[in-house]
Design a protein around this motif. Structure first.
Motif, PDB file in Angstrom:
ATOM      1  N   LEU A  80       0.869  -1.171   0.000  1.00 10.88           N
ATOM      2  CA  LEU A  80       0.000   0.000   0.000  1.00 10.88           C
ATOM      3  C   LEU A  80       0.908   1.224   0.000  1.00 10.88           C
ATOM      4  CD1 LEU A  80      -2.970   1.002   0.100  1.00 10.88           C
ATOM      5  CD2 LEU A  80      -2.641   1.266   2.566  1.00 10.88           C
ATOM      6  N   GLN A  81       0.978   1.866  -1.152  1.00 14.58           N
ATOM      7  CA  GLN A  81       1.747   3.097  -1.268  1.00 14.58           C
ATOM      8  C   GLN A  81       0.850   4.259  -0.877  1.00 14.58           C
ATOM      9  OE1 GLN A  81       5.050   3.676  -2.148  1.00 14.58           O
ATOM     10  NE2 GLN A  81       4.596   5.803  -1.608  1.00 14.58           N
ATOM     11  N   MET A  82       1.274   5.039   0.090  1.00 12.37           N
ATOM     12  CA  MET A  82       0.457   6.128   0.621  1.00 12.37           C
ATOM     13  C   MET A  82       1.183   7.450   0.391  1.00 12.37           C
ATOM     14  SD  MET A  82      -0.782   4.314   4.171  1.00 12.37           S
ATOM     15  CE  MET A  82       0.892   4.074   4.783  1.00 12.37           C
ATOM     16  N   ASN A  83       0.588   8.289  -0.437  1.00 11.71           N
ATOM     17  CA  ASN A  83       1.166   9.595  -0.746  1.00 11.71           C
ATOM     18  C   ASN A  83       0.288  10.710  -0.186  1.00 11.71           C
ATOM     19  OD1 ASN A  83       3.218   8.309  -2.240  1.00 11.71           O
ATOM     20  ND2 ASN A  83       1.979   8.359  -4.111  1.00 11.71           N
ATOM     21  N   ASN A  84       0.876  11.872  -0.045  1.00  9.97           N
ATOM     22  CA  ASN A  84       0.156  13.033   0.475  1.00  9.97           C
ATOM     23  C   ASN A  84      -0.599  12.673   1.755  1.00  9.97           C
ATOM     24  OD1 ASN A  84      -0.814  15.652   0.624  1.00  9.97           O
ATOM     25  ND2 ASN A  84      -2.526  15.261  -0.768  1.00  9.97           N
ATOM     26  N   LEU A  85       0.101  12.062   2.668  1.00  3.24           N
ATOM     27  CA  LEU A  85      -0.526  11.646   3.922  1.00  3.24           C
ATOM     28  C   LEU A  85      -0.970  12.851   4.735  1.00  3.24           C
ATOM     29  CD1 LEU A  85       1.876   8.714   4.718  1.00  3.24           C
ATOM     30  CD2 LEU A  85      -0.615   8.520   4.673  1.00  3.24           C
ATOM     31  N   GLN A  86      -2.067  12.668   5.436  1.00  5.21           N
ATOM     32  CA  GLN A  86      -2.651  13.712   6.262  1.00  5.21           C
ATOM     33  C   GLN A  86      -2.828  13.196   7.690  1.00  5.21           C
ATOM     34  OE1 GLN A  86      -3.073  16.838   5.035  1.00  5.21           O
ATOM     35  NE2 GLN A  86      -2.119  15.970   3.176  1.00  5.21           N
ATOM     36  N   PRO A  87      -2.941  14.083   8.659  1.00  4.20           N
ATOM     37  CA  PRO A  87      -3.098  13.631  10.053  1.00  4.20           C
ATOM     38  C   PRO A  87      -4.271  12.664  10.236  1.00  4.20           C
ATOM     39  CG  PRO A  87      -2.546  15.955  10.022  1.00  4.20           C
ATOM     40  CD  PRO A  87      -2.750  15.551   8.594  1.00  4.20           C
ATOM     41  N   GLU A  88      -5.312  12.810   9.457  1.00  7.27           N
ATOM     42  CA  GLU A  88      -6.462  11.913   9.606  1.00  7.27           C
ATOM     43  C   GLU A  88      -6.181  10.505   9.085  1.00  7.27           C
ATOM     44  OE1 GLU A  88      -6.440  14.895   8.178  1.00  7.27           O
ATOM     45  OE2 GLU A  88      -7.491  14.906   6.236  1.00  7.27           O
ATOM     46  N   ASP A  89      -5.030  10.312   8.461  1.00 10.36           N
ATOM     47  CA  ASP A  89      -4.626   8.967   8.032  1.00 10.36           C
ATOM     48  C   ASP A  89      -3.930   8.206   9.162  1.00 10.36           C
ATOM     49  OD1 ASP A  89      -3.713  10.488   4.949  1.00 10.36           O
ATOM     50  OD2 ASP A  89      -5.476   9.215   5.293  1.00 10.36           O
ATOM     51  N   THR A  90      -3.699   8.867  10.283  1.00 13.70           N
ATOM     52  CA  THR A  90      -3.069   8.215  11.422  1.00 13.70           C
ATOM     53  C   THR A  90      -3.932   7.062  11.912  1.00 13.70           C
ATOM     54  OG1 THR A  90      -1.887  10.197  12.133  1.00 13.70           O
ATOM     55  CG2 THR A  90      -2.330   8.530  13.813  1.00 13.70           C
ATOM     56  N   ALA A  91      -3.335   5.882  11.989  1.00 12.17           N
ATOM     57  CA  ALA A  91      -4.081   4.680  12.374  1.00 12.17           C
ATOM     58  C   ALA A  91      -3.126   3.499  12.435  1.00 12.17           C
ATOM     59  CB  ALA A  91      -5.180   4.377  11.348  1.00 12.17           C
ATOM     60  N   VAL A  92      -3.637   2.399  12.967  1.00 17.19           N
ATOM     61  CA  VAL A  92      -2.961   1.113  12.800  1.00 17.19           C
ATOM     62  C   VAL A  92      -3.497   0.510  11.507  1.00 17.19           C
ATOM     63  CG1 VAL A  92      -2.547  -1.184  13.735  1.00 17.19           C
ATOM     64  CG2 VAL A  92      -2.704   0.794  15.275  1.00 17.19           C
ATOM     65  N   TYR A  93      -2.600   0.136  10.626  1.00 19.08           N
ATOM     66  CA  TYR A  93      -2.981  -0.424   9.335  1.00 19.08           C
ATOM     67  C   TYR A  93      -2.827  -1.942   9.366  1.00 19.08           C
ATOM     68  CZ  TYR A  93      -3.425   4.149   7.212  1.00 19.08           C
ATOM     69  OH  TYR A  93      -3.853   5.411   6.888  1.00 19.08           O
ATOM     70  N   TYR A  94      -3.898  -2.620   8.937  1.00 16.14           N
ATOM     71  CA  TYR A  94      -3.934  -4.077   8.940  1.00 16.14           C
ATOM     72  C   TYR A  94      -4.125  -4.599   7.514  1.00 16.14           C
ATOM     73  CZ  TYR A  94      -5.035  -3.607  13.932  1.00 16.14           C
ATOM     74  OH  TYR A  94      -5.012  -3.304  15.278  1.00 16.14           O
ATOM     75  N   CYS A  95      -3.442  -5.677   7.181  1.00 17.78           N
ATOM     76  CA  CYS A  95      -3.790  -6.359   5.944  1.00 17.78           C
ATOM     77  C   CYS A  95      -4.654  -7.565   6.290  1.00 17.78           C
ATOM     78  CB  CYS A  95      -2.569  -6.751   5.126  1.00 17.78           C
ATOM     79  SG  CYS A  95      -1.533  -8.013   5.838  1.00 17.78           S
ATOM     80  N   ALA A  96      -5.499  -7.923   5.346  1.00 21.03           N
ATOM     81  CA  ALA A  96      -6.463  -8.985   5.563  1.00 21.03           C
ATOM     82  C   ALA A  96      -6.621  -9.796   4.287  1.00 21.03           C
ATOM     83  CB  ALA A  96      -7.801  -8.395   5.981  1.00 21.03           C
ATOM     84  N   GLY A  97      -6.953 -11.069   4.448  1.00 24.35           N
ATOM     85  CA  GLY A  97      -7.155 -11.935   3.302  1.00 24.35           C
ATOM     86  C   GLY A  97      -8.419 -12.760   3.438  1.00 24.35           C
ATOM     87  N   ARG A  98      -8.969 -13.128   2.284  1.00 33.22           N
ATOM     88  CA  ARG A  98     -10.141 -13.988   2.287  1.00 33.22           C
ATOM     89  C   ARG A  98     -10.027 -14.993   1.146  1.00 33.22           C
ATOM     90  NH1 ARG A  98     -15.254 -11.244  -0.486  1.00 33.22           N
ATOM     91  NH2 ARG A  98     -16.288 -12.712   0.901  1.00 33.22           N
TER      92      ARG A  98
END
Length: 123
Positions: A80-98
């Motif tokens: 997950l390439q994340m550009n132009n990050l903003q304070p509201e993007d602050t979080a724990v990021y999880y990957c998931a599979g199904r």
């Protein structure tokens, strides 16, 4: 056995970029992958997803045009390439599979989860 391991989180200033990585073992039974995030005190929410079989990608409206999900078949890895990050993007990021090759936006459709990686964006 399916195992998802995230890496690549960290701290960045607003406007910066980060790339988070999800290494997948047990790939043969996982056919769709997604990134979710959980901001402090909030529920986990869908960010982006990709079907492993047809490479269709999907994004939350809040990240369209800024985030890009991609996969490396040879490495069984999703990025997950994340550009132009903003304070509201602050979080724990999880990957998931199904097991189904359809990307879902709801947490409950995913049976496999990584441990999460923290992304912090300061203003």
């Amino acid at each position: 056995q399916v195992q998802l391991v995230e890496s690549g989180g960290g701290s960045v200033q607003a406007g910066g970029s980060l790339r988070v990585t999800c290494a997948l073992s047990g790939r043969t039974i996982v056919h769709a992958m997604a990134w979710f995030r959980q901001p402090p005190g909030q529920e986990r929410e869908f960010v982006a997803g990709v079907s492993w079989d047809n490479f269709w990608t999907f994004y939350a409206d809040s990240v369209k045009g800024r985030f890009t999900i991609s996969k490396d078949d040879a490495k069984n890895t999703v990025y997950l390439q994340m550009n132009n990050l903003q304070p509201e993007d602050t979080a724990v990021y999880y990957c998931a599979g199904r097991r189904v090759s359809v990307v879902a936006r709801e947490v409950g459709y995913y049976g496999y989860w990584g441990q999460g990686t923290q992304v912090t964006v300061s203003s």
